[in-house]
Scaffold this motif. Structure first.
Motif, PDB file in Angstrom:
ATOM      1  N   LEU A 160      39.259  88.559 120.177  1.00 23.13           N
ATOM      2  CA  LEU A 160      38.240  87.516 120.290  1.00 23.13           C
ATOM      3  C   LEU A 160      38.789  86.280 121.004  1.00 23.13           C
ATOM      4  O   LEU A 160      38.131  85.709 121.885  1.00 23.13           O
ATOM      5  N   LEU A 161      39.992  85.860 120.621  1.00 24.45           N
ATOM      6  CA  LEU A 161      40.566  84.669 121.241  1.00 24.45           C
ATOM      7  C   LEU A 161      40.940  84.926 122.695  1.00 24.45           C
ATOM      8  O   LEU A 161      40.802  84.034 123.550  1.00 24.45           O
ATOM      9  N   ASP A 162      41.405  86.132 123.009  1.00 25.95           N
ATOM     10  CA  ASP A 162      41.686  86.457 124.404  1.00 25.95           C
ATOM     11  C   ASP A 162      40.404  86.427 125.229  1.00 25.95           C
ATOM     12  O   ASP A 162      40.377  85.913 126.350  1.00 25.95           O
ATOM     13  N   ALA A 163      39.322  86.982 124.669  1.00 25.88           N
ATOM     14  CA  ALA A 163      38.039  86.983 125.373  1.00 25.88           C
ATOM     15  C   ALA A 163      37.515  85.573 125.576  1.00 25.88           C
ATOM     16  O   ALA A 163      36.802  85.300 126.547  1.00 25.88           O
ATOM     17  N   ALA A 164      37.867  84.668 124.677  1.00 23.42           N
ATOM     18  CA  ALA A 164      37.414  83.281 124.773  1.00 23.42           C
ATOM     19  C   ALA A 164      38.341  82.421 125.624  1.00 23.42           C
ATOM     20  O   ALA A 164      38.085  81.225 125.800  1.00 23.42           O
ATOM     21  N   GLY A 165      39.419  83.016 126.146  1.00 21.72           N
ATOM     22  CA  GLY A 165      40.294  82.276 127.045  1.00 21.72           C
ATOM     23  C   GLY A 165      41.470  81.574 126.392  1.00 21.72           C
ATOM     24  O   GLY A 165      42.140  80.759 127.038  1.00 21.72           O
ATOM     25  N   PHE A 166      41.777  81.899 125.127  1.00 24.62           N
ATOM     26  CA  PHE A 166      42.867  81.229 124.418  1.00 24.62           C
ATOM     27  C   PHE A 166      44.187  81.986 124.493  1.00 24.62           C
ATOM     28  O   PHE A 166      45.177  81.550 123.901  1.00 24.62           O
ATOM     29  N   GLY A 167      44.221  83.114 125.185  1.00 24.01           N
ATOM     30  CA  GLY A 167      45.400  83.964 125.161  1.00 24.01           C
ATOM     31  C   GLY A 167      46.669  83.289 125.634  1.00 24.01           C
ATOM     32  O   GLY A 167      47.724  83.403 124.997  1.00 24.01           O
ATOM     33  N   GLN A 168      46.605  82.574 126.754  1.00 22.48           N
ATOM     34  CA  GLN A 168      47.804  81.928 127.277  1.00 22.48           C
ATOM     35  C   GLN A 168      48.321  80.860 126.325  1.00 22.48           C
ATOM     36  O   GLN A 168      49.526  80.714 126.131  1.00 22.48           O
ATOM     37  N   VAL A 169      47.400  80.115 125.726  1.00 23.10           N
ATOM     38  CA  VAL A 169      47.815  79.083 124.766  1.00 23.10           C
ATOM     39  C   VAL A 169      48.458  79.731 123.549  1.00 23.10           C
ATOM     40  O   VAL A 169      49.495  79.275 123.060  1.00 23.10           O
ATOM     41  N   ALA A 170      47.852  80.809 123.051  1.00 19.48           N
ATOM     42  CA  ALA A 170      48.380  81.476 121.856  1.00 19.48           C
ATOM     43  C   ALA A 170      49.780  82.022 122.092  1.00 19.48           C
ATOM     44  O   ALA A 170      50.553  82.187 121.143  1.00 19.48           O
ATOM     45  N   GLY A 171      50.117  82.310 123.354  1.00 17.13           N
ATOM     46  CA  GLY A 171      51.424  82.858 123.662  1.00 17.13           C
ATOM     47  C   GLY A 171      52.539  81.836 123.764  1.00 17.13           C
ATOM     48  O   GLY A 171      53.711  82.205 123.884  1.00 17.13           O
ATOM     49  N   LEU A 172      52.219  80.557 123.698  1.00 19.79           N
ATOM     50  CA  LEU A 172      53.251  79.523 123.742  1.00 19.79           C
ATOM     51  C   LEU A 172      54.111  79.589 122.488  1.00 19.79           C
ATOM     52  O   LEU A 172      53.608  79.779 121.378  1.00 19.79           O
ATOM     53  N   GLU A 173      55.401  79.426 122.652  1.00 18.20           N
ATOM     54  CA  GLU A 173      56.327  79.560 121.532  1.00 18.20           C
ATOM     55  C   GLU A 173      56.822  78.201 121.053  1.00 18.20           C
ATOM     56  O   GLU A 173      56.966  77.262 121.826  1.00 18.20           O
ATOM     57  N   GLY A 174      57.058  78.116 119.757  1.00 21.33           N
ATOM     58  CA  GLY A 174      57.690  76.943 119.167  1.00 21.33           C
ATOM     59  C   GLY A 174      56.792  75.748 118.941  1.00 21.33           C
ATOM     60  O   GLY A 174      57.291  74.655 118.641  1.00 21.33           O
ATOM     61  N   ILE A 175      55.459  75.901 119.077  1.00 25.62           N
ATOM     62  CA  ILE A 175      54.581  74.743 118.916  1.00 25.62           C
ATOM     63  C   ILE A 175      53.578  74.926 117.787  1.00 25.62           C
ATOM     64  O   ILE A 175      52.865  73.981 117.454  1.00 25.62           O
ATOM     65  N   PHE A 176      53.514  76.109 117.203  1.00 23.69           N
ATOM     66  CA  PHE A 176      52.462  76.386 116.226  1.00 23.69           C
ATOM     67  C   PHE A 176      52.977  76.393 114.793  1.00 23.69           C
ATOM     68  O   PHE A 176      54.113  76.774 114.520  1.00 23.69           O
ATOM     69  N   THR A 177      52.111  75.977 113.904  1.00 24.02           N
ATOM     70  CA  THR A 177      52.334  76.113 112.473  1.00 24.02           C
ATOM     71  C   THR A 177      50.978  76.354 111.830  1.00 24.02           C
ATOM     72  O   THR A 177      49.938  76.049 112.421  1.00 24.02           O
ATOM     73  N   CYS A 178      50.973  76.937 110.663  1.00 24.27           N
ATOM     74  CA  CYS A 178      49.705  77.156 109.967  1.00 24.27           C
ATOM     75  C   CYS A 178      49.933  77.074 108.462  1.00 24.27           C
ATOM     76  O   CYS A 178      51.068  77.099 107.993  1.00 24.27           O
ATOM     77  N   ILE A 186      52.660  87.161 108.603  1.00 21.66           N
ATOM     78  CA  ILE A 186      52.324  86.902 110.009  1.00 21.66           C
ATOM     79  C   ILE A 186      53.565  87.077 110.868  1.00 21.66           C
ATOM     80  O   ILE A 186      54.492  86.272 110.794  1.00 21.66           O
ATOM     81  N   PRO A 187      53.618  88.119 111.723  1.00 19.77           N
ATOM     82  CA  PRO A 187      54.759  88.286 112.627  1.00 19.77           C
ATOM     83  C   PRO A 187      54.864  87.106 113.589  1.00 19.77           C
ATOM     84  O   PRO A 187      53.867  86.461 113.916  1.00 19.77           O
ATOM     85  N   ALA A 188      56.078  86.849 114.051  1.00 17.94           N
ATOM     86  CA  ALA A 188      56.306  85.705 114.936  1.00 17.94           C
ATOM     87  C   ALA A 188      55.434  85.786 116.184  1.00 17.94           C
ATOM     88  O   ALA A 188      54.924  84.768 116.665  1.00 17.94           O
ATOM     89  N   GLY A 189      55.211  86.992 116.709  1.00 15.62           N
ATOM     90  CA  GLY A 189      54.416  87.137 117.916  1.00 15.62           C
ATOM     91  C   GLY A 189      52.941  86.870 117.723  1.00 15.62           C
ATOM     92  O   GLY A 189      52.198  86.725 118.698  1.00 15.62           O
ATOM     93  N   GLU A 190      52.493  86.822 116.462  1.00 13.44           N
ATOM     94  CA  GLU A 190      51.081  86.581 116.176  1.00 13.44           C
ATOM     95  C   GLU A 190      50.812  85.164 115.688  1.00 13.44           C
ATOM     96  O   GLU A 190      49.663  84.808 115.439  1.00 13.44           O
ATOM     97  N   LEU A 191      51.882  84.358 115.553  1.00  9.38           N
ATOM     98  CA  LEU A 191      51.713  83.031 114.963  1.00  9.38           C
ATOM     99  C   LEU A 191      50.739  82.169 115.747  1.00  9.38           C
ATOM    100  O   LEU A 191      49.915  81.451 115.168  1.00  9.38           O
ATOM    101  N   GLY A 192      50.807  82.222 117.066  1.00  8.23           N
ATOM    102  CA  GLY A 192      49.907  81.403 117.871  1.00  8.23           C
ATOM    103  C   GLY A 192      48.450  81.756 117.623  1.00  8.23           C
ATOM    104  O   GLY A 192      47.602  80.868 117.477  1.00  8.23           O
ATOM    105  N   TYR A 193      48.145  83.049 117.584  1.00  9.21           N
ATOM    106  CA  TYR A 193      46.774  83.485 117.325  1.00  9.21           C
ATOM    107  C   TYR A 193      46.339  83.095 115.919  1.00  9.21           C
ATOM    108  O   TYR A 193      45.205  82.639 115.710  1.00  9.21           O
ATOM    109  N   ALA A 194      47.225  83.276 114.940  1.00 11.57           N
ATOM    110  CA  ALA A 194      46.888  82.937 113.559  1.00 11.57           C
ATOM    111  C   ALA A 194      46.626  81.446 113.406  1.00 11.57           C
ATOM    112  O   ALA A 194      45.683  81.023 112.719  1.00 11.57           O
TER     113      ALA A 194
END
Length: 227
Positions: A160-178, A186-194
């Motif tokens: 859903l997020l890829d279809a909405a255009g958020f994929g590149q942002v979700a792939g950024l590393e070291g900037i996300f927390t939840c 939550i695997p490290a590779g999914e943290l941006g999407y989560a």
């Protein structure tokens, strides 16, 4: 200037990426004519042979969908709200508790732009057409196609997020927390999407990304994203 589709020749890194996403063409600006219209009709463009405007036919479900198996269901209001816009499945039953497959989510995404279809449709050519729309949206690539594969909640969020255009942002590393109560799942590779799913209000409470999603959950996530 109008955007006109031009075939991909793979000459640049950007074009190679678009090809991997399933695109055969990309848009380039060209001088041209645009169709002016009055009234509320929707038009696809101008017929190249006759010069007449081509009006879009009413898509299946355009007048609203109706299901017979939502009485008392927790997500009924959400599913019916989407159905009122023709978003959902062209079927008598929504089957809200059914484990969601990739094909069923692709059908749901397809209905947001092209009209509802019946996921029980087996025609391979028709399925290819529906999947092609999902590739154009960026929800998945041709290599990721697996019609009958059950989807986890995390996979639904990603598509859903890829279809909405958020994929590149979700792939950024070291900037996300939840702040989910189950961050260890939550695997490290999914943290941006989560994190984006929480920040956008798609997912509240536990993330439960590894649990198989249901049709109802997919509808709820889609409605929240559209909101």
């Amino acid at each position: 200037y109008l955007y006109v589709p031009a075939p991909l020749d793979g000459g640049t890194a950007e074009e190679e990426k678009l090809a991997q996403m399933g695109y055969a063409y990309h848009d380039r600006l060209r001088l041209g004519y645009a169709l002016e219209r009055t009234g509320s009709g929707l038009y696809l463009g101008v017929d190249a042979k006759t010069g007449e405007p081509v009006e879009q036919e009413s898509a299946p479900g355009a007048a609203g969908l109706a299901y017979e198996d939502l009485e008392g269901y927790w997500a009924r209001e959400t599913v019916e709200r989407l159905a009122g816009y023709g978003i959902g499945y062209d079927a008598a039953r929504f089957q809200p508790d059914k484990a969601l497959t990739q094909w069923e989510l692709v059908c749901l995404l397809y209905s947001t732009s092209y009209g509802a279809v019946d996921p029980e449709e087996e025609d391979s050519g028709f399925r290819d057409q529906v999947y092609a729309a999902a590739y154009r949206m960026g929800a998945l690539t041709r290599e990721e196609r697996d019609d009958g594969a059950p989807l986890t909640r995390a996979q639904v969020v990603r598509m859903l997020l890829d279809a909405a255009g958020f994929g590149q942002v979700a792939g950024l590393e070291g900037i996300f927390t939840c702040a989910y109560p189950d961050p260890e799942t939550i695997p490290a590779g999914e943290l941006g999407y989560a994190a984006l799913a929480q920040g956008l209000g798609l997912v509240t409470g536990t993330y439960a990304g590894d649990r198989t999603a249901t049709r109802a959950e997919a509808a709820v996530l889609l409605e929240r994203l559209m909101d």
